[in-house]
Design a protein around this motif. Structure first.
Motif, PDB file in Angstrom:
ATOM      1  N   PHE A 245      -8.536  85.890 -47.606  1.00  0.00           N
ATOM      2  CA  PHE A 245      -9.545  85.416 -46.854  1.00  0.00           C
ATOM      3  C   PHE A 245     -10.720  85.895 -48.094  1.00  0.00           C
ATOM      4  CE2 PHE A 245      -8.962  87.189 -42.131  1.00  0.00           C
ATOM      5  CZ  PHE A 245      -8.708  85.993 -42.066  1.00  0.00           C
TER       6      PHE A 245
ATOM      7  N   GLY B  54      -9.218  80.923 -42.386  1.00  0.00           N
ATOM      8  CA  GLY B  54      -9.347  81.936 -41.536  1.00  0.00           C
ATOM      9  C   GLY B  54      -7.663  81.643 -39.982  1.00  0.00           C
TER      10      GLY B  54
ATOM     11  N   TYR C 160      -5.098  84.132 -38.702  1.00  0.00           N
ATOM     12  CA  TYR C 160      -4.760  85.176 -37.160  1.00  0.00           C
ATOM     13  C   TYR C 160      -3.570  84.870 -35.921  1.00  0.00           C
ATOM     14  CZ  TYR C 160      -9.705  86.332 -37.919  1.00  0.00           C
ATOM     15  OH  TYR C 160     -10.761  86.755 -38.552  1.00  0.00           O
TER      16      TYR C 160
ATOM     17  N   LYS D 176     -10.933  90.615 -40.479  1.00  0.00           N
ATOM     18  CA  LYS D 176     -12.419  90.032 -40.998  1.00  0.00           C
ATOM     19  C   LYS D 176     -13.403  90.284 -41.234  1.00  0.00           C
ATOM     20  CE  LYS D 176     -15.134  86.151 -40.148  1.00  0.00           C
ATOM     21  NZ  LYS D 176     -15.035  85.202 -41.027  1.00  0.00           N
TER      22      LYS D 176
ATOM     23  N   ASP E 260     -17.833  81.346 -43.866  1.00  0.00           N
ATOM     24  CA  ASP E 260     -18.322  83.206 -44.783  1.00  0.00           C
ATOM     25  C   ASP E 260     -18.488  82.633 -46.062  1.00  0.00           C
ATOM     26  OD1 ASP E 260     -16.783  84.494 -42.961  1.00  0.00           O
ATOM     27  OD2 ASP E 260     -14.577  84.210 -43.413  1.00  0.00           O
TER      28      ASP E 260
END
Length: 153
Positions: free
Chosen positions: A49, A56, A60, A90, A147
């Motif tokens: 990340f 992402g 996951y 996260k 992000d």
């Protein structure tokens, strides 16, 4: 032009390399204790990340498959644990991006240009994030927004 080509190369090869890395990690963690598997997924996920070109979703999915498959309490408990691990992962990644990377690099003109700080969408994100207090818009951006631009702002 050369830096643009390099960025395109990174953003097209990183997802492929991520899949290879996760496949290797899956075989490397085979037979390990469940707690070690969870800790390994958190450590690997955090590293992934923190790299901007890494998507992402594969992280996951990988966490969900590996944790649910290795959980000694069954699939349902493993799925619940995977959701919790993904959530914590996260939050940890966002905190690290914002405090360790964004806060330091956000002042650099080059980094701000790469993030696209003058684009209308980024300006709108910035306007919402600069308002004091918590709002639905601010929480939505912090949880579901991009992000890296959010961290650099």
């Amino acid at each position: 032009l050369a830096s643009t080509r390099l960025l395109m190369l990174l953003y097209t090869t990183f997802p492929i390399m991520l899949n290879i890395f996760l496949a290797w990690l899956s075989s490397a963690m085979a037979g390990l204790d469940f707690a070690i598997v969870c800790a390994g997924i958190v450590a690997a996920g955090l590293c992934c990340f923190l790299l901007p070109p890494v998507p992402g979703v594969p992280v996951y999915i990988f966490a969900g498959i590996i944790i649910a498959d290795n959980c000694p309490w069954g699939f349902e408990a493993g799925a619940g644990i995977a959701i919790g691990v993904g959530f914590v992962l996260k939050l940890m990644a966002c905190a690290m991006q914002q405090k360790l990377i964004g806060e330091r690099l956000g002042k650099w003109t080059f980094i701000r240009a790469q993030v696209g700080i003058n684009q209308p969408m980024i300006r709108a994100l910035e306007a919402v994030l600069r308002k004091p207090g918590l709002s639905l818009g601010k929480v939505s951006i912090l949880c579901g927004g991009p992000d890296w631009p959010t961290s650099v702002l």
